[in-house]
Motif scaffolding. Structure first.
Motif, PDB file in Angstrom:
ATOM      1  N   GLU A 162       0.642  -1.318   0.129  1.00  0.00           N
ATOM      2  CA  GLU A 162      -0.021  -0.105   0.151  1.00  0.00           C
ATOM      3  C   GLU A 162       0.872   1.341  -0.133  1.00  0.00           C
ATOM      4  O   GLU A 162       0.337   2.282  -0.498  1.00  0.00           O
ATOM      5  CB  GLU A 162      -1.013   0.001   1.166  1.00  0.00           C
ATOM      6  N   GLY A 163       2.058   1.408   0.612  1.00  0.00           N
ATOM      7  CA  GLY A 163       2.895   2.326   0.600  1.00  0.00           C
ATOM      8  C   GLY A 163       3.635   2.504  -0.643  1.00  0.00           C
ATOM      9  O   GLY A 163       4.382   3.548  -0.781  1.00  0.00           O
ATOM     10  N   GLY A 164       3.356   1.889  -1.731  1.00  0.00           N
ATOM     11  CA  GLY A 164       4.265   1.870  -2.971  1.00  0.00           C
ATOM     12  C   GLY A 164       5.733   1.489  -3.096  1.00  0.00           C
ATOM     13  O   GLY A 164       6.484   1.447  -3.996  1.00  0.00           O
ATOM     14  N   GLU A 165       6.194   1.007  -1.577  1.00  0.00           N
ATOM     15  CA  GLU A 165       7.580   0.315  -1.625  1.00  0.00           C
ATOM     16  C   GLU A 165       7.527  -0.846  -2.266  1.00  0.00           C
ATOM     17  O   GLU A 165       6.667  -1.592  -2.417  1.00  0.00           O
ATOM     18  CB  GLU A 165       7.714   0.285  -0.127  1.00  0.00           C
ATOM     19  N   GLU A 166       8.971  -1.302  -2.479  1.00  0.00           N
ATOM     20  CA  GLU A 166       9.217  -2.840  -3.137  1.00  0.00           C
ATOM     21  C   GLU A 166       8.809  -3.697  -1.998  1.00  0.00           C
ATOM     22  O   GLU A 166       9.069  -3.585  -0.944  1.00  0.00           O
ATOM     23  CB  GLU A 166      10.692  -2.745  -3.435  1.00  0.00           C
ATOM     24  N   LEU A 167       8.407  -4.962  -2.402  1.00  0.00           N
ATOM     25  CA  LEU A 167       8.021  -6.042  -1.184  1.00  0.00           C
ATOM     26  C   LEU A 167       9.217  -6.835  -1.071  1.00  0.00           C
ATOM     27  O   LEU A 167       9.808  -7.495  -2.404  1.00  0.00           O
ATOM     28  CB  LEU A 167       6.736  -6.873  -1.960  1.00  0.00           C
ATOM     29  N   PRO A 168       9.448  -7.192   0.014  1.00  0.00           N
ATOM     30  CA  PRO A 168      10.813  -8.021   0.305  1.00  0.00           C
ATOM     31  C   PRO A 168      10.028  -9.682   0.042  1.00  0.00           C
ATOM     32  O   PRO A 168       9.053  -9.607   0.162  1.00  0.00           O
ATOM     33  CB  PRO A 168      11.138  -8.036   1.841  1.00  0.00           C
ATOM     34  N   ASP A 169      11.011 -10.571  -0.493  1.00  0.00           N
ATOM     35  CA  ASP A 169      10.460 -12.103  -0.569  1.00  0.00           C
ATOM     36  C   ASP A 169       9.615 -12.493   0.609  1.00  0.00           C
ATOM     37  O   ASP A 169       8.881 -13.027   0.386  1.00  0.00           O
ATOM     38  CB  ASP A 169      11.569 -12.629  -0.968  1.00  0.00           C
ATOM     39  N   GLU A 170      10.146 -12.143   1.750  1.00  0.00           N
ATOM     40  CA  GLU A 170       9.572 -12.803   2.930  1.00  0.00           C
ATOM     41  C   GLU A 170       8.080 -12.405   3.134  1.00  0.00           C
ATOM     42  O   GLU A 170       7.296 -13.065   3.363  1.00  0.00           O
ATOM     43  CB  GLU A 170      10.162 -12.237   4.297  1.00  0.00           C
ATOM     44  N   SER A 171       7.721 -11.100   2.702  1.00  0.00           N
ATOM     45  CA  SER A 171       6.303 -10.636   2.692  1.00  0.00           C
ATOM     46  C   SER A 171       5.549 -11.174   1.598  1.00  0.00           C
ATOM     47  O   SER A 171       4.478 -11.508   2.109  1.00  0.00           O
ATOM     48  CB  SER A 171       6.270  -9.137   2.452  1.00  0.00           C
ATOM     49  N   VAL A 172       6.133 -11.693   0.648  1.00  0.00           N
ATOM     50  CA  VAL A 172       5.311 -12.487  -0.364  1.00  0.00           C
ATOM     51  C   VAL A 172       4.977 -13.853   0.030  1.00  0.00           C
ATOM     52  O   VAL A 172       4.090 -14.362  -0.179  1.00  0.00           O
ATOM     53  CB  VAL A 172       5.882 -12.426  -1.821  1.00  0.00           C
ATOM     54  N   GLU A 173       6.065 -14.372   0.452  1.00  0.00           N
ATOM     55  CA  GLU A 173       5.979 -15.831   1.251  1.00  0.00           C
ATOM     56  C   GLU A 173       4.837 -15.969   2.191  1.00  0.00           C
ATOM     57  O   GLU A 173       4.272 -17.002   2.585  1.00  0.00           O
ATOM     58  CB  GLU A 173       7.326 -16.209   1.597  1.00  0.00           C
ATOM     59  N   GLU A 174       4.879 -14.661   2.850  1.00  0.00           N
ATOM     60  CA  GLU A 174       3.881 -14.778   3.989  1.00  0.00           C
ATOM     61  C   GLU A 174       2.505 -14.202   3.992  1.00  0.00           C
ATOM     62  O   GLU A 174       1.354 -14.141   4.741  1.00  0.00           O
ATOM     63  CB  GLU A 174       4.417 -14.096   5.221  1.00  0.00           C
ATOM     64  N   MET A 175       2.233 -13.983   2.450  1.00  0.00           N
ATOM     65  CA  MET A 175       0.836 -13.296   2.086  1.00  0.00           C
ATOM     66  C   MET A 175      -0.165 -14.312   2.588  1.00  0.00           C
ATOM     67  O   MET A 175       0.018 -15.501   2.022  1.00  0.00           O
ATOM     68  CB  MET A 175       1.056 -13.162   0.660  1.00  0.00           C
ATOM     69  N   GLU A 176      -1.341 -13.833   2.820  1.00  0.00           N
ATOM     70  CA  GLU A 176      -2.566 -14.616   3.036  1.00  0.00           C
ATOM     71  C   GLU A 176      -3.447 -14.207   1.758  1.00  0.00           C
ATOM     72  O   GLU A 176      -3.763 -12.941   1.653  1.00  0.00           O
ATOM     73  CB  GLU A 176      -3.277 -14.320   4.621  1.00  0.00           C
ATOM     74  N   LEU A 177      -4.113 -15.234   1.268  1.00  0.00           N
ATOM     75  CA  LEU A 177      -5.079 -14.894  -0.054  1.00  0.00           C
ATOM     76  C   LEU A 177      -6.554 -15.006   1.038  1.00  0.00           C
ATOM     77  O   LEU A 177      -6.618 -15.838   1.653  1.00  0.00           O
ATOM     78  CB  LEU A 177      -4.910 -15.892  -0.960  1.00  0.00           C
ATOM     79  N   GLU A 178      -7.276 -13.919   0.800  1.00  0.00           N
ATOM     80  CA  GLU A 178      -8.677 -14.120   0.994  1.00  0.00           C
ATOM     81  C   GLU A 178      -9.361 -14.815   0.271  1.00  0.00           C
ATOM     82  O   GLU A 178      -9.729 -14.646  -1.193  1.00  0.00           O
ATOM     83  CB  GLU A 178      -9.402 -12.582   0.852  1.00  0.00           C
ATOM     84  N   HIS A 179      -9.842 -15.733   0.640  1.00  0.00           N
ATOM     85  CA  HIS A 179     -10.903 -16.715   0.182  1.00  0.00           C
ATOM     86  C   HIS A 179     -12.411 -16.437   0.094  1.00  0.00           C
ATOM     87  O   HIS A 179     -12.874 -15.858   1.120  1.00  0.00           O
ATOM     88  CB  HIS A 179     -10.803 -18.110   0.715  1.00  0.00           C
ATOM     89  N   PRO A 180     -12.974 -16.777  -1.018  1.00  0.00           N
ATOM     90  CA  PRO A 180     -14.337 -16.647  -0.958  1.00  0.00           C
ATOM     91  C   PRO A 180     -15.394 -17.255   0.032  1.00  0.00           C
ATOM     92  O   PRO A 180     -14.682 -18.304   0.484  1.00  0.00           O
ATOM     93  CB  PRO A 180     -15.077 -17.085  -2.552  1.00  0.00           C
TER      94      PRO A 180
END
Length: 190
Positions: A162-180
């Motif tokens: 949201e802040g426009g910054e580059e995403l580190p790999d760790e944040s991508v690995e920890e992403m939670e997807l919102e399920h329907p």
């Protein structure tokens, strides 16, 4: 939102927030490659899956795209399907360990995949997205279709950066997807 619109948004997000990762993405699969894949496996890929592989045909290396998964190329998906088809035909699997209509599009590098299920195993809903583990019986149906999955991925990327910054790999690995609502649905092989 349509699948092509979601792909366009994802492409922009990756270029802005993960430029080094974006540089590892392969060129699109060609129409001839997609046709050869369909012919080999006797499948008709849904439009969304054709667009997916036609956006980028996998990536170089195993850096995470989302959660602990990277993009699987069409040729890697074909290799996975050949091996599992052979094991299935040899009788080495219990029921629903693998199905010929499962097309992997994500992999974790350890033999596990996220697949589009063209036959609707467990639910009867063709096109659902399910998880295939190579050494574990769980076969959760994660999303009703590829568009719902991509919607969740785009939303996760938007929220993580949201802040426009580059995403580190760790944040991508920890992403939670919102399920329907109603997903994931839990099923097991066997």
């Amino acid at each position: 939102m349509t699948f092509p619109t979601l792909l366009t948004r994802l492409d922009a997000l990756l270029q802005q927030r993960r430029p080094a990762y974006y540089a590892t993405l392969n060129p699109p699969a060609t129409a001839a490659e997609l046709a050869a894949f369909e012919a080999e496996f006797g499948l008709m890929l849904p439009a969304e899956l054709r667009l997916w592989f036609g956006w980028h045909d996998g990536q170089r290396g195993f850096e995470s795209f989302v959660q602990n998964n990277c993009l699987q190329s069409l040729s890697s998906a074909a290799d996975t399907m050949r091996v599992n088809r052979e094991l299935l035909e040899d009788g080495d699997f219990v029921a629903n360990w693998w199905q010929p209509g499962w097309v992997p599009f994500l992999e974790n590098g350890g033999g596990d995949h996220v697949c589009v299920d063209l036959s609707g195993t467990f639910t009867g809903h063709a096109g659902q997205v399910l998880e295939h583990w190579h050494d574990w019986e769980a076969r959760p149906v994660l999303f009703p279709d590829l568009t719902a999955w991509l919607t969740a991925v785009v939303q996760a990327y938007e929220m993580a950066g949201e802040g426009g910054e580059e995403l580190p790999d760790e944040s991508v690995e920890e992403m939670e997807l919102e399920h329907p609502a109603g997903f994931p649905q839990e099923f097991e092989a066997g």
